[in-house]
Design a protein around this motif. Structure first.
Motif, PDB file in Angstrom:
ATOM      1  N   LYS B 179      36.774  -4.893  -4.655  1.00 52.61           N
ATOM      2  CA  LYS B 179      36.139  -3.503  -4.632  1.00 52.61           C
ATOM      3  C   LYS B 179      34.817  -3.594  -5.646  1.00 52.61           C
ATOM      4  N   ALA B 180      35.085  -3.913  -7.056  1.00 50.56           N
ATOM      5  CA  ALA B 180      34.068  -4.070  -7.766  1.00 50.56           C
ATOM      6  C   ALA B 180      32.635  -4.959  -6.970  1.00 50.56           C
ATOM      7  N   GLN B 181      33.015  -6.167  -6.391  1.00 54.20           N
ATOM      8  CA  GLN B 181      32.165  -6.934  -5.896  1.00 54.20           C
ATOM      9  C   GLN B 181      31.605  -6.241  -4.532  1.00 54.20           C
ATOM     10  N   MET B 182      32.399  -5.689  -3.929  1.00 52.92           N
ATOM     11  CA  MET B 182      31.978  -4.712  -2.493  1.00 52.92           C
ATOM     12  C   MET B 182      30.619  -3.767  -3.070  1.00 52.92           C
ATOM     13  N   ALA B 183      31.074  -3.084  -4.224  1.00 47.57           N
ATOM     14  CA  ALA B 183      30.204  -2.285  -4.891  1.00 47.57           C
ATOM     15  C   ALA B 183      29.008  -3.103  -5.277  1.00 47.57           C
ATOM     16  N   ARG B 184      29.049  -4.173  -5.394  1.00 56.24           N
ATOM     17  CA  ARG B 184      27.527  -4.765  -5.701  1.00 56.24           C
ATOM     18  C   ARG B 184      27.135  -5.537  -4.452  1.00 56.24           C
ATOM     19  N   GLY B 185      27.629  -5.131  -3.383  1.00 54.40           N
ATOM     20  CA  GLY B 185      27.091  -5.502  -2.154  1.00 54.40           C
ATOM     21  C   GLY B 185      27.716  -6.832  -1.354  1.00 54.40           C
TER      22      GLY B 185
END
Lengths: 282, 266
Positions: B179-185
């Motif tokens: 999720k954290a990396q998805m938040a960074r696109g």
């Protein structure tokens, strides 16, 4: 307004034996340029709530509007939303993976499809915003101190130039100095770039100093939504749900109980000092 | 999304079977598996069916959880049943091109199918009524005799329980980092295989680092509490046989004797 949530409900493990309601009919509005504090004890649903705001989690029921458009509409670009609503997770330093600080911060802008030059420009800006100079660029993110790592991770989100920045407990596990530095930098972002900021915390002291408005969550429900002064007036209710008003609130209230006519709108130590000095001078 | 994964399918109710000592359940499962391989006529299978159904009733676990494990072996089941059905030589009862269905084939295939299904359901009963930790405890105790020949039984079972304990933690961690990396696109869904593998780097590097960090922390915490292997270590909840275990052993032995008796007589 930037973000609006209507009748948001979220249930974990729907349809299994372990069903658990994490959000119950949450309504809220976050306006452009606001600095909002989101408070609640562990398990109150605050982390679940913020993951809804950038579309990482999908509500079981309800709607979220970003700049007036429902993000659950078919064809809504959630990836674009995530670069507009930047989310910094708890312990964000655990997401660092690149060989050096600079490339790690470039990860976000590159995912947005920017050219290398633009991405690097953004990374440089973001690292400056969090107070890391060029001497850090070539270093491995894993050899930095806890506070520095965290700033790199925050820069990683800032480099995407979000319009709204959500930070989940950005000061957890930091020493007092690291905590103040990070909070001051966030406040500066708010002031200088007029960024909308949602700060999640369970420390009233941290929040009281900076935010315009406080949302209090308990058992998945929004219980208070008001200015710090108004919210802290309910310090007894706050205690009942496992939170506490800033210590200075207690001092002020017990002064009043002892017949000292201090103003009970005080939320920070500085205000209390001025008020007490004013009374003493009389 | 990732939270839905459950490993070790323990179903928490308080039944007679749940309360049995894990060693008894291991023994019972072994007996049942052996019996399935001894059984070769319809009567033996009827007894096995009765044994299985009584165990399911005793466990108080809903039947649909029992058959869930079958999903994984559907293919194996289909292949082995159809091979036995058509490729067993014998008296033909039906012909379709080069395929012929024989009386012997039908018998062997149906026994084979039943045997496979019973194997899976039978061992599911054990995993559904025993927590993974109880299971490793039981294994450690039952295999204790191997220590004499130099097998580090305690160490292996300790590793097993730690691994089991860490699976949900790492699953949660994966979810969080993802999720954290998805938040960074970051994008974990689109692209071809190579692209997808490359996209996993932002997930795998932090995951490995955190796994190592947790491992060193745990080692430190264990040392701080004076852990030094199984020698002379006592347990907070030592395994103890009760009356019900004695009864269960007796039932299992009678059952095995019945199946074996049928085989010898038949």
């Amino acid at each position: 307004m930037a973000i609006k949530a209507e009748h948001l409900n979220y249930v974990y493990g729907l349809g299994t034996a372990f069903e658990q309601c994490a959000l119950k009919d949450v309504n809220l509005e976050i306006n452009d340029g606001e600095f909002v504090g989101l408070i609640g004890h562990t398990g109150s649903g605050k982390s679940t709530l913020i993951q809804h705001l950038n579309g990482l989690m999908k509500a079981t029921d309800g709607a979220i509007y970003y700049n007036g458009r429902n993000i659950y509409d078919a064809g809504y670009n959630l990836r674009a939303l995530r670069s507009k609503v930047g989310l910094v997770f708890q312990y964000p330093e655990h997401q660092l993976f690149e060989i050096n600080v600079f490339t790690d911060v470039c990860f976000g802008p590159k995912n947005q499809g920017l050219s290398r030059q633009d991405a690097e420009k953004r990374a440089r800006e973001a690292l400056t915003m969090v107070g890391l100079d060029e001497s850090f660029y070539a270093r491995s993110p894993f050899e930095l101190s806890g506070g520095q790592k965290r700033r790199v991770a925050i820069a990683g989100v800032l480099a995407m130039k979000p319009e709204v920045l959500i930070l989940d407990e950005p000061t957890a596990g930091l020493d007092p100095r690291g905590r103040d530095e990070i909070l001051d930098q966030i406040a500066q972002l708010h002031k200088e770039r007029n960024m909308t900021i949602i700060l999640v915390s369970h420390s009233m002291e941290d929040i009281a100093r900076y935010v315009d408005r406080i949302l209090v969550m308990n058992h998945g429900e929004k219980v208070f939504d008001d200015t710090p002064k108004e919210v802290f007036k309910h310090y007894k209710e706050l205690e009942a749900i496992g939170l506490a008003a800033p210590k200075i609130t207690y001092v002020v209230h017990s002064l009043r109980d002892h017949g000292v006519p201090v103003d009970d709108n005080i939320t920070t130590v500085e205000e209390a000092r001025d008020e007490i000095l004013r009374l003493l001078e009389k | 999304m990732l939270k839905d994964i459950t490993l070790g399918q323990y179903y928490p109710v308080d039944s007679k079977l749940h309360r049995l000592d894990p060693r008894t359940k291991l023994f019972g499962t072994m007996v049942f598996i052996i019996s399935l391989f001894i059984a070769n006529d319809i009567w033996a299978y009827l007894i096995a069916t009765f044994f299985l159904i009584s165990s399911i009733r005793l466990s108080q676990v809903p039947f649909k959880f029992m058959v869930r494990g079958l999903k994984a072996i559907v293919f194996l089941l289909l292949i082995s049943v159809s091979f036995n059905l058509f490729l067993t030589p014998g008296e033909p009862i039906f012909r379709l091109g080069f395929l012929k269905l024989t009386r012997e084939g039908v018998k062997i295939a149906s026994f084979m199918g039943v045997r496979l299904i019973y194997l899976v359901v039978g061992s599911s009963i054990m995993t559904l009524t025993t927590t993974p930790n109880q299971l490793t405890d039981g294994l450690e105790k039952s295999l204790g005799f191997l220590k004499k020949v130099g097998v580090p039984v305690h160490e292996v079972s300790m590793m097993m329980s730690i691994a089991l304990r860490f699976i949900p933690i790492l699953v949660e961690e994966t979810d969080k980092i993802m999720k954290a990396q998805m938040a960074r696109g970051a994008d974990f869904e689109t692209g071809n295989l190579i692209q997808k593998a490359k996209n996993m780097i932002p997930l795998l590097v932090p995951l490995f680092i955190s796994a190592f960090r947790r491992a060193t922390d745990l080692a430190m915490a264990m040392e701080a509490r004076c852990y030094r292997g199984g020698e002379g270590r006592t347990k907070m909840k030592p395994l103890r046989y009760g009356k019900q275990d004695g009864i269960a052993y007796l039932v299992c032995l009678v059952y095995l004797a019945a199946i074996a008796g049928l085989r010898i007589m038949g």
